[in-house]
Design a protein around this motif. Sequence first.
Motif: not given
Length: 250
Positions: A30-32, A35, A60, A62-63, A66-67
């Motif tokens: 997961e990205a959160a 990040l 995670g 893809a996210d 994107e960042a």
Amino acid sequence: MTITPIPAFNDNYIWLMQANEQAVCVDPGEAAPVLAYLQQHRLSLHSILITHHHRDHIGGVADLQEAFPDAIIYGPEDIACVTQAMQEGDVLDVLGEPVVVWEVPGHTHNHIAYLLTIHGTAAPHVFCGDTLFSAGCGRVFCGTIEQLQHSLARFQSLPDATLFYPAHEYTASNLRFALSVEPDNQAAIAALAVATDTPTLPVTLAHEKAINPFLRLDSEQIQQQVALQGMSMINDAAVFASLRQLKNQF
Ligand SMILES: [Zn+2]
């Protein structure tokens, strides 16, 4: 360089290497949380290392991409999000340090591990995904039990000071299984007393050789336990397969 575990989901660790305001993470399910960590420490994401295709290891990506659109995604070639395919023996530069790729199939047919050698240290740091866990190993999904045994035997050939960074903290339950097949293992008893409420990773190979039944195929007590399952022939492959079977049912 520092290496930090970022907890994700219930029991995943996303390992993050950082140096000079740059970061590289391994298996971001997961990205959160990644990040949040990057922001808090003012880091930019240089690249991502993927060990295998399971959702809790790539969810995670893809996210994060994107960042950080320039981040390179290293991993096995048949994973869609990978931008630079890795094979056995490939060497990549991670924040100025060399990382060697090993193909370690078994948990999946295409699982790879990353062996980081930090300048001036003798033993590697191994990001081993779901191949080796402390006191255990991954389940066989789309690889074979023979592949998994071979992959763990390769890990066992590394120097004793090698540090393993598995993607999950399953240590306490793995130790309960280890003691069910080797009840007199004092190192495993001591490890369980510590594992119950403390993060246990990373772990050294020396420690795993003492407590991990999948690296202790020549233990008399384990062989006796396996023989009780009605096995006619005791050899490493048979003991390993039988242990994995017992663990699946544990
Ligand atoms: Zn997996």
